[in-house]
Design an enzyme around this catalytic site. Sequence first.
Site, mmCIF file in Angstrom:
data_model
loop_
_atom_site.group_PDB
_atom_site.id
_atom_site.type_symbol
_atom_site.label_atom_id
_atom_site.label_comp_id
_atom_site.label_asym_id
_atom_site.label_seq_id
_atom_site.Cartn_x
_atom_site.Cartn_y
_atom_site.Cartn_z
ATOM 1 N N ASN A 38 0.811 -1.213 0.000
ATOM 2 C CA ASN A 38 0.000 0.000 0.000
ATOM 3 C C ASN A 38 0.851 1.272 0.000
ATOM 4 O OD1 ASN A 38 -2.350 1.477 0.114
ATOM 5 N ND2 ASN A 38 -2.832 0.990 2.246
ATOM 6 N N HIS A 123 -14.356 -4.250 10.561
ATOM 7 C CA HIS A 123 -13.937 -2.937 11.062
ATOM 8 C C HIS A 123 -15.141 -2.032 11.274
ATOM 9 C CE1 HIS A 123 -9.546 -2.807 9.406
ATOM 10 N NE2 HIS A 123 -9.863 -4.009 9.832
ATOM 11 N N ARG A 148 -13.769 -5.017 15.269
ATOM 12 C CA ARG A 148 -12.744 -4.044 15.660
ATOM 13 C C ARG A 148 -13.422 -2.691 15.858
ATOM 14 N NH1 ARG A 148 -7.592 -1.599 12.292
ATOM 15 N NH2 ARG A 148 -9.143 -0.065 11.680
ATOM 16 N N TYR A 160 -7.122 8.153 11.833
ATOM 17 C CA TYR A 160 -6.895 7.030 10.912
ATOM 18 C C TYR A 160 -7.731 5.825 11.352
ATOM 19 C CZ TYR A 160 -4.210 3.638 8.141
ATOM 20 O OH TYR A 160 -3.824 2.676 7.248
ATOM 21 N N ASP A 218 -7.138 -1.231 17.457
ATOM 22 C CA ASP A 218 -5.837 -1.013 16.822
ATOM 23 C C ASP A 218 -5.305 0.355 17.245
ATOM 24 O OD1 ASP A 218 -3.665 -0.848 15.126
ATOM 25 O OD2 ASP A 218 -4.761 -1.495 13.342
ATOM 26 N N HIS A 220 -2.389 1.496 16.236
ATOM 27 C CA HIS A 220 -1.585 2.003 15.114
ATOM 28 C C HIS A 220 -0.224 2.560 15.515
ATOM 29 C CE1 HIS A 220 -4.198 1.196 11.799
ATOM 30 N NE2 HIS A 220 -5.222 1.736 12.417
ATOM 31 N N GLU A 244 -4.003 -4.047 19.345
ATOM 32 C CA GLU A 244 -3.051 -4.229 18.239
ATOM 33 C C GLU A 244 -2.088 -3.050 18.132
ATOM 34 O OE1 GLU A 244 -5.118 -4.579 14.520
ATOM 35 O OE2 GLU A 244 -3.304 -4.219 13.356
ATOM 36 N N GLU A 270 1.800 -6.302 11.504
ATOM 37 C CA GLU A 270 1.377 -6.091 10.117
ATOM 38 C C GLU A 270 2.460 -5.405 9.287
ATOM 39 O OE1 GLU A 270 -2.179 -3.713 10.856
ATOM 40 O OE2 GLU A 270 -1.185 -1.987 9.985
ATOM 41 N N ARG A 291 0.424 -10.729 13.426
ATOM 42 C CA ARG A 291 -0.434 -9.972 12.509
ATOM 43 C C ARG A 291 0.085 -9.914 11.069
ATOM 44 N NH1 ARG A 291 -4.581 -8.554 11.544
ATOM 45 N NH2 ARG A 291 -4.549 -6.295 11.443
ATOM 46 N N HIS A 320 -3.189 -10.395 8.710
ATOM 47 C CA HIS A 320 -3.610 -9.076 8.222
ATOM 48 C C HIS A 320 -4.519 -9.227 6.996
ATOM 49 C CE1 HIS A 320 -2.088 -4.876 6.806
ATOM 50 N NE2 HIS A 320 -2.944 -4.727 7.794
ATOM 51 N N ASP A 324 -6.318 -3.457 1.466
ATOM 52 C CA ASP A 324 -5.115 -3.377 0.621
ATOM 53 C C ASP A 324 -4.454 -4.740 0.438
ATOM 54 O OD1 ASP A 324 -4.686 -1.937 3.383
ATOM 55 O OD2 ASP A 324 -2.734 -2.824 2.962
ATOM 56 N N GLU A 347 -8.694 -11.179 9.948
ATOM 57 C CA GLU A 347 -9.249 -9.861 9.614
ATOM 58 C C GLU A 347 -9.884 -9.934 8.230
ATOM 59 O OE1 GLU A 347 -6.245 -6.870 9.090
ATOM 60 O OE2 GLU A 347 -7.616 -5.239 9.612
ATOM 61 N N TRP A 410 2.316 6.472 13.302
ATOM 62 C CA TRP A 410 0.879 6.193 13.132
ATOM 63 C C TRP A 410 0.711 4.697 12.916
ATOM 64 C CZ3 TRP A 410 -1.112 3.811 8.898
ATOM 65 C CH2 TRP A 410 -0.245 3.727 7.784
HETATM 66 O O1 KDG Z 1 -1.679 -0.377 4.477
HETATM 67 C C1 KDG Z 1 -1.902 -0.072 5.800
HETATM 68 C C2 KDG Z 1 -3.177 -0.724 6.264
HETATM 69 O O2 KDG Z 1 -3.254 -2.025 5.766
HETATM 70 C C3 KDG Z 1 -3.231 -0.814 7.747
HETATM 71 O O3 KDG Z 1 -3.041 0.425 8.326
HETATM 72 C C4 KDG Z 1 -4.546 -1.404 8.178
HETATM 73 O O4 KDG Z 1 -3.892 -1.264 10.457
HETATM 74 C C5 KDG Z 1 -4.507 -1.839 9.584
HETATM 75 C C6 KDG Z 1 -5.231 -3.044 9.940
HETATM 76 O O5 KDG Z 1 -5.115 -3.452 11.093
HETATM 77 O O6 KDG Z 1 -5.893 -3.607 9.085
HETATM 78 MG MG MG Z 2 -3.491 -2.634 12.093
#
Ligand code: KDG
Ligand code: MG
Length: 410
Positions: A38, A123, A148, A160, A218, A220, A244, A270, A291, A320, A324, A347, A410
Amino acid sequence: MTSIQTAEVVVTSPDRNFVTLRLTTEDGLVGLGDATLNGRELAVVAYLREHVLPLLIGRDAHRIEDTWQFLYRSAYWRRGPVTMAAIAAVDVALWDLKAQAAGMPLYQLLGGASRTGLLAYGHASGRDLPELFDSIRDHLDQGYQAIRVQIGVPGLTAVYGVAASPRAGGGRYDYEPAGRGAYPAEEDWDTRAYLRHLPAVFDAVRNEFGPELPLLHDAHHRLTPIQAARLGKALEPYDLFWLEDATPAENQQALRLVRQHTTTPLAIGEVFNTIWDYQELIREQLIDYVRSAVTHTGGITHLRRILDFAAQYQIKSGIHGPTDISPVGMAAALHLGLAIHNFGIQEYMKHGTRTDQVFHQTFTFTDGYLHPGDQPGLGVTLDTDQAGQYPYEQAYLPYNRLTDGTIHDW
Ligand code: KDG
Ligand code: MG
């Protein structure tokens, strides 16, 4: 020996950009691998086109392990998301070919099914509690049995993972054209405001939806170890399935402190791409869920190795699977998840309708559970005519600044 006859990379952008490797063999089979990274998609395209594809022509399609080791070791430059996404695409395409040649769904070659279906989480998000509750209800109506939870933070304009227009798409943040255009979108962040807000949100969600629904969150990578420890502790009464990416992932030792302070289960990885990123995390049992994506971690061959290592320490999979990850990458995750013993949760975000027209899939989502289907191979085909209608569009992930303007994780 069945030699690889053609190798090509298909870039398409139906709802977002996807990079797909397409291999054909002398006996006419077509194997697919996902190489989507991504926001850095074309780097993997170049790595594959310039450095990998010429090496594949004429190779024995059935020598999967040997090809993996060849691509990993012969490059000299090891690891990294671009390299490992490229290797993953080759690996998954070869597994797809081998399973088609065997006339079996891929999970059969990985040992057969260890369960009847894969529990999936979706999500839900909202800028405030009413929007979040609507989004959770929408996901429950779609059949999800694990959710989530992401929410806006008072005082911040955009967070985000929180949908900007919740009524469309049931509050699902798309991770898609998060920033189609020539420059990444800027978001703002305030950790103290977030830490004050989140426990009350989970309290409200538990009061509304009861104690049983598995809930995930999450962070992040935004917290320091001590902040992450505090959050994990504050969320303990709400019985999260996992927290997460509590801290930035590259510092494995950071998880020791978090672990000492909280019993909230931790998931991470991830952005990881090899078993080495997990070495201390797994051996010291600092996490509960792995992940990594099949797509970003060297494919089925390498992720299986990580998950087998994790199994010795009662650590499970949480592969994951946001949008994307293409349907090809998702199918690979489902075959692997069905076969391994230490499956945790998968997920799953549905792709848009244009993506489904480009990638024809046979995996199913029923009553909250995924199944890869029983077609030989991965069970996904690529419609190259449809793919050709959606050329690449430049897109970036957003980035974060604190309220004083400092760039933040992030
Ligand atoms: O490309 C980045 C995303 O796939 C990611 O930020 C998504 O955090 C994410 C998740 O847990 O799916
Ligand atoms: Mg994530």
